[in-house]
Design an enzyme around this catalytic site. Structure first.
Site, short mmCIF file in Angstrom:
data_model
loop_
_atom_site.label_atom_id
_atom_site.label_comp_id
_atom_site.label_asym_id
_atom_site.label_seq_id
_atom_site.Cartn_x
_atom_site.Cartn_y
_atom_site.Cartn_z
N LYS A 14 5.45 -6.57 3.91
CA LYS A 14 5.67 -5.91 4.46
C LYS A 14 5.99 -5.75 6.18
CE LYS A 14 7.70 -2.06 1.89
NZ LYS A 14 6.74 -2.47 1.21
N ARG A 91 15.54 2.82 -0.80
CA ARG A 91 14.08 2.26 -2.19
C ARG A 91 14.75 3.05 -2.42
NH1 ARG A 91 9.05 2.13 1.38
NH2 ARG A 91 7.77 2.39 0.53
N ARG A 130 -7.83 -2.03 1.96
CA ARG A 130 -7.72 -1.34 2.91
C ARG A 130 -7.62 -0.06 2.95
NH1 ARG A 130 -0.77 -0.82 4.15
NH2 ARG A 130 -1.33 0.77 2.47
N ARG A 136 -4.84 6.67 5.56
CA ARG A 136 -3.71 7.16 5.22
C ARG A 136 -3.78 8.35 3.83
NH1 ARG A 136 0.72 2.23 4.86
NH2 ARG A 136 1.51 3.18 3.02
N ARG A 147 2.38 5.16 -6.75
CA ARG A 147 3.60 4.12 -5.61
C ARG A 147 4.47 3.06 -6.87
NH1 ARG A 147 -0.73 3.69 -1.42
NH2 ARG A 147 1.16 1.73 0.16
P1 AP5 Z 1 0.99 -4.42 4.37
O1 AP5 Z 1 1.47 -5.31 5.50
O2 AP5 Z 1 1.08 -3.49 5.54
O3 AP5 Z 1 2.36 -4.23 3.21
P2 AP5 Z 1 3.21 -3.30 3.30
O4 AP5 Z 1 3.60 -3.68 2.67
O5 AP5 Z 1 3.70 -2.92 4.63
O6 AP5 Z 1 2.14 -2.27 2.45
P3 AP5 Z 1 2.95 -0.42 2.94
O7 AP5 Z 1 1.26 0.41 2.45
O8 AP5 Z 1 2.84 0.32 4.11
O9 AP5 Z 1 3.76 -0.43 2.31
P4 AP5 Z 1 4.28 0.48 1.30
O10 AP5 Z 1 6.11 0.65 0.96
O11 AP5 Z 1 3.74 1.24 0.34
O12 AP5 Z 1 4.52 2.03 2.51
P5 AP5 Z 1 5.67 3.12 3.43
O13 AP5 Z 1 4.88 2.85 4.52
O14 AP5 Z 1 6.97 2.18 3.54
O15 AP5 Z 1 -0.53 -5.41 3.49
C1 AP5 Z 1 -0.67 -4.37 3.51
C2 AP5 Z 1 -2.81 -4.81 3.21
O16 AP5 Z 1 -2.40 -5.73 2.99
C3 AP5 Z 1 -2.91 -5.02 4.29
O17 AP5 Z 1 -4.58 -4.48 4.64
C4 AP5 Z 1 -2.58 -6.61 4.63
O18 AP5 Z 1 -3.93 -6.64 5.49
C5 AP5 Z 1 -2.99 -7.07 3.76
N1 AP5 Z 1 -2.15 -8.13 3.29
C6 AP5 Z 1 -1.00 -8.48 3.99
N2 AP5 Z 1 -0.72 -9.89 3.59
C7 AP5 Z 1 -1.71 -10.10 3.07
C8 AP5 Z 1 -2.25 -11.16 2.29
N3 AP5 Z 1 -0.32 -12.68 2.49
N4 AP5 Z 1 -2.53 -12.08 1.75
C9 AP5 Z 1 -4.01 -10.76 1.67
N5 AP5 Z 1 -4.13 -9.93 2.24
C10 AP5 Z 1 -2.45 -9.86 2.95
O19 AP5 Z 1 5.72 4.19 2.30
C11 AP5 Z 1 4.69 5.01 2.20
C12 AP5 Z 1 5.49 6.33 1.84
O20 AP5 Z 1 6.47 6.94 2.11
C13 AP5 Z 1 6.43 5.74 0.58
O21 AP5 Z 1 5.28 6.41 -1.06
C14 AP5 Z 1 7.01 7.10 0.65
O22 AP5 Z 1 6.68 8.01 0.17
C15 AP5 Z 1 7.38 8.04 1.95
N6 AP5 Z 1 9.01 6.74 2.39
C16 AP5 Z 1 8.66 5.50 2.93
N7 AP5 Z 1 10.81 4.89 2.86
C17 AP5 Z 1 10.93 5.53 1.96
C18 AP5 Z 1 11.94 5.22 2.10
N8 AP5 Z 1 13.02 4.83 2.54
N9 AP5 Z 1 12.42 6.62 0.99
C19 AP5 Z 1 11.85 7.70 0.70
N10 AP5 Z 1 10.75 7.36 0.77
C20 AP5 Z 1 9.75 6.97 1.86
MG MG Z 2 3.99 -1.32 6.01
#
Ligand code: AP5
Ligand code: MG
Length: 193
Positions: A14, A91, A130, A136, A147
């Site tokens: 994402k 979410r 990562r 993180r 997760r």
């Molecule tokens: P990346 O681009 O970082 O993927 P991402 O989907 O953004 O991953 P996140 O870890 O940020 O997702 P998440 O949903 O768990 O975390 P969030 O911050 O939203 O890519 C991941 C890795 O893969 C990188 O190293 C990248 O280089 C690599 N990559 C990318 N594309 C690739 C490809 N095509 N091939 C190979 N490698 C690739 O949320 C974190 C926490 O916050 C949640 O768990 C929750 O506790 C809280 N939170 C956030 N939003 C909410 C909400 N709306 N409601 C409640 N709690 C929330």
């Molecule tokens: Mg992200």
């Protein structure tokens, strides 16, 4: 104005694809995860609450998350003229319904949901890789497992919710970053028609 949700499991790309979307379409990016991590880094009260949920791989309660998102939108009215990328929100079904209202209240609407579909093995491998240097608190094996569970139980039902709304664009999320982005651009072009 063009508003999109980028949707998918933890590590589905994402954030990576959002960077390319910002560059291509000049959209304003809101990652709720980044908003919360910023609060944690600044040591605020909200950050302390958020940390207790995030480090365990759990979701922040819906009412708190919705009010944070409303605030972010209102603090950035000057920057959202071209549209917004919602990354990591909604979410839950509750959050999805709240988003419709938050947008309608501001004379906005959602144009497309980009669904990055990636299997759990690939998600786990990406996040463990990562985690070696991301700093993180949720990029460790145990929390990654949690997760994924939370994603399947609470978040993945949104796929059908948005299919029913006619907004869901399925994108194969395994492949090169460039290939995936090319498919996203096609989905955006179709949604603009
Ligand atoms: P990346 O681009 O970082 O993927 P991402 O989907 O953004 O991953 P996140 O870890 O940020 O997702 P998440 O949903 O768990 O975390 P969030 O911050 O939203 O890519 C991941 C890795 O893969 C990188 O190293 C990248 O280089 C690599 N990559 C990318 N594309 C690739 C490809 N095509 N091939 C190979 N490698 C690739 O949320 C974190 C926490 O916050 C949640 O768990 C929750 O506790 C809280 N939170 C956030 N939003 C909410 C909400 N709306 N409601 C409640 N709690 C929330
Ligand atoms: Mg992200």
């Amino acid at each position: 104005m063009f508003n999109l949700v980028i949707f998918g499991g933890p590590g589905s790309g994402k954030g990576t694809q959002s960077d390319l979307l910002i560059e291509e379409y000049g959209l304003f990016h809101i990652s709720t995860g980044e908003v919360l991590r910023d609060q944690i880094n600044r040591g605020t009260e909200l950050g302390k609450i958020a940390d207790s949920f995030i480090s365990g791989g759990n979701l922040i309660p819906d009412d708190l998350m919705v009010s944070i998102l409303g605030k972010v939108l209102d603090e950035n009215t000057d920057k959202i003229a071209n549209g917004v990328i919602f990354d990591g929100f909604p979410r839950t079904i509750e959050q999805a319904k709240a988003l419709t209202t938050l947008l309608a209240d501001r004379n906005m609407k959602l144009n497309v949901v980009i669904g990055l579909e990636v299997n759990d093995e690939e998600l786990t491998a990406r996040l463990i890789k990562r985690g070696k240097d991301s700093g993180r608190s949720d990029d460790n094996e145990e929390t990654i497992k949690k997760r994924l569970q939370v994603y399947h139980n609470q978040t993945s039902p949104l796929r059908d919710f948005y299919v029913n709304e006619g907004l869901y664009a399925k994108i194969e999320g395994c492949g090169t970053i460039e290939e995936i982005f090319a498919n996203i651009k096609s989905a955006v072009a179709s949604a603009k028609k």
